[in-house]
Design a protein around this motif. Structure first.
Motif, short mmCIF file in Angstrom:
data_model
loop_
_atom_site.label_atom_id
_atom_site.label_comp_id
_atom_site.label_asym_id
_atom_site.label_seq_id
_atom_site.Cartn_x
_atom_site.Cartn_y
_atom_site.Cartn_z
N GLY A 242 0.85 -1.21 0.14
CA GLY A 242 0.23 -0.11 -0.10
C GLY A 242 0.81 1.35 -0.11
N LEU A 243 1.85 1.31 0.89
CA LEU A 243 2.78 2.33 0.99
C LEU A 243 3.35 2.65 -0.45
CD1 LEU A 243 4.04 2.16 4.35
CD2 LEU A 243 2.74 3.93 3.56
N SER A 244 4.01 1.40 -1.04
CA SER A 244 4.76 1.71 -2.46
C SER A 244 3.76 2.11 -3.16
CB SER A 244 5.19 0.42 -2.74
OG SER A 244 6.16 -0.29 -1.78
N ALA A 245 2.44 1.57 -3.37
CA ALA A 245 1.55 2.16 -4.41
C ALA A 245 1.13 3.58 -4.07
CB ALA A 245 0.23 1.32 -4.30
N LEU A 246 1.04 4.03 -3.01
CA LEU A 246 0.99 5.42 -2.55
C LEU A 246 2.13 6.48 -3.06
CD1 LEU A 246 -1.11 7.49 -1.31
CD2 LEU A 246 0.07 6.96 0.99
N ALA A 247 3.38 5.75 -2.86
CA ALA A 247 4.38 6.51 -3.37
C ALA A 247 4.76 6.74 -4.83
CB ALA A 247 5.41 5.85 -2.87
N GLN A 256 7.76 5.45 0.26
CA GLN A 256 8.34 4.48 -0.78
C GLN A 256 9.54 3.68 0.40
OE1 GLN A 256 10.98 5.57 -4.06
NE2 GLN A 256 10.15 3.84 -5.05
N ALA A 257 10.22 4.59 1.12
CA ALA A 257 11.33 4.25 2.07
C ALA A 257 10.49 3.28 3.23
CB ALA A 257 11.98 5.35 2.74
N GLN A 258 9.24 3.96 3.84
CA GLN A 258 8.62 3.02 4.65
C GLN A 258 7.96 1.81 4.18
OE1 GLN A 258 5.58 6.00 6.00
NE2 GLN A 258 6.73 6.83 7.57
N GLY A 259 7.81 1.70 2.95
CA GLY A 259 7.27 0.38 2.11
C GLY A 259 8.32 -0.45 2.16
N ARG A 260 9.49 0.02 1.83
CA ARG A 260 10.72 -0.99 2.00
C ARG A 260 10.99 -1.51 3.43
NH1 ARG A 260 13.66 3.11 -0.64
NH2 ARG A 260 13.46 3.32 -2.79
N MET A 261 10.71 -0.74 4.35
CA MET A 261 11.05 -1.21 5.68
C MET A 261 9.81 -2.32 6.28
SD MET A 261 11.68 2.52 7.70
CE MET A 261 11.48 1.90 9.25
#
Length: 416
Positions: A242-247, A256-261
């Motif tokens: 979800g975070l990656s899609a939002l980024a 994007q960084a939070q998605g990687r984490m």
């Protein structure tokens, strides 16, 4: 050591008597298969006190093993158990529960291998048992199981359509199902959160994204890594996606960084032999977000190869694209030629999803060669639209998006 062994056997004995199968998240795929086999044998014994319930447990364990390993024989065993339950069911409640088990295995086949026809077959199975389920539900609570599976099936059909209205209708069904099931149906809650994420991204609706984030946060907090590592990992992977899609939509570097984490945290919950497909899925998600080491993609492909799995095709496509990117970076034209020859040779014997993945890889390779000064690629539009058609027919939107993105990159007409 011997006391520890006795304690472990005692713990397993108590867990086997429980209706909650959450404990299987603590054991590896091989031990899970052994447990499923034991339950299947017990269900077939003349001395079995509760053969229907025992076979249902065997079906659930085979489904979980198939979900974690992608083993075709485990899927087949789960389906045989479901068919046996439908033949031996006595009374309204058992008939309805047998229909639920058959629908669950058909849904899992779709999740693992694609083909939207399986969703329609599962919905037909539930419809056939609707009268029994309604009558039994008043006395046994089976109506909540039926409602949950029905809502999850409709959510998958809505996601295939990609229409915001269909997604919202499916979300309403899932809300009603969760109201009936309460908080104990973890699979329903995960599917509901995933649907909210997808609808939020499509509609760019902050409210839906916030709701999905809150739901997933609750799941992550409730799923202890010591007791429910797979549930926790799946919720974390959804958060990361979800975070990656939002980024990607908003160009937000912090998201994007939070998605990687989140992906890293999900991967830390288990090893590849504990749940091979979950581990492979996380590698695919990581590869879509940032360059992934080729060694990890090769390992993921080895775990999924030759089984006709969606995740296998996605890993294959990501691995090929990574090899192309590495060859292009050092202007290795001979390496590109070798890779192209390898892909063309395996197209003839590939299953449909692997075939579509290799078509996308060939298109990527042709574009890389052009960027290195080679000729303009021929028939690129045809190659990619065939990949789109195949991926759409088998119900794999991710491959549709990959091929569509290449059409857009090449300046050709993107698929509708």
């Amino acid at each position: 050591m011997f006391e520890f062994g006795r304690d472990l056997r005692k713990l397993f004995s108590q867990a086997r008597e429980s209706e909650d199968l959450g404990w299987v998240e603590l054991i590896g795929a091989d031990l899970l298969a052994a447990e499923a086999r034991r339950e299947s044998i017990d269900a077939g014994r003349v001395s079995c006190a509760r053969p229907f319930e025992t076979e249902r447990r065997a079906a659930a364990l085979w489904r979980e093993h198939a979900r974690r390993s992608g083993a075709p024989d485990s899927l087949d065993r789960a389906e045989r158990c479901a068919d046996s339950l439908r033949r031996t069911a006595r009374g309204e409640a058992q008939t309805a529960r047998a229909a639920v088990d058959k629908a669950l295995v058909l849904m899992l086949r779709f999740d693992l291998c694609g083909d939207p026809a399986r969703l329609d077959q599962a919905l037909d199975v539930l419809a056939e048992a609707a009268d029994e389920a309604q009558a039994a539900g008043r006395r046994s609570g089976v109506a909540a199981e039926l409602s949950s599976v029905h809502a999850r099936l409709n959510a998958r059909k809505a996601r295939l359509s990609g229409e915001a209205a269909a997604l919202m209708d499916a979300a309403a069904l899932m809300d009603m199902a969760q109201h009936e099931a309460g908080q104990n149906d973890v699979e329903l809650r995960l599917d509901r959160a995933g649907l909210a994420l997808e609808a939020g991204v499509i509609k760019r609706d902050a409210r839906l994204l916030d709701q999905a984030g809150r739901d997933l946060g609750v799941l992550v907090e409730a799923a202890s890594p010591d007791y429910r590592p797979l549930t926790r990992a799946r919720a974390l992977a959804l958060c990361g996606a979800g975070l990656s899609a939002l980024a990607a939509v908003a160009g937000h570097a912090e998201a994007q960084a939070q998605g990687r984490m989140m992906f890293d945290a999900a991967a830390d919950q288990f090893t590849p032999d504990h749940s091979p497909l979950d581990w492979a899925v996380i590698q695919v998600l990581r590869a879509a977000d940032e360059p992934t080491p080729l060694m990890l993609l090769n390992q993921a492909e080895t775990l999924t190869h030759g089984r006709g799995l969606i995740v296998g095709a996605l890993v294959r496509e990501r691995r090929v694209c990574r090899e192309i990117a590495l060859a292009e970076a050092v202007r290795d034209l001979a390496g590109l030629d070798l890779l192209e020859d390898r892909m063309r040779r395996r197209l003839a014997g590939a299953d449909p999803l692997d075939w579509a993945a290799d078509q996308i890889g060939l298109a990527e390779l042709a574009l890389a060669r052009q960027r290195l000064g080679g000729p303009e690629p021929l028939h690129l539009n045809l190659i990619l639209n065939e990949a789109v058609a195949t991926a759409r027919e088998w119900g794999v939107p991710v491959l549709v998006e990959r091929a569509g993105g290449l059409l857009w990159k090449a300046g050709l007409q993107a698929p509708s």
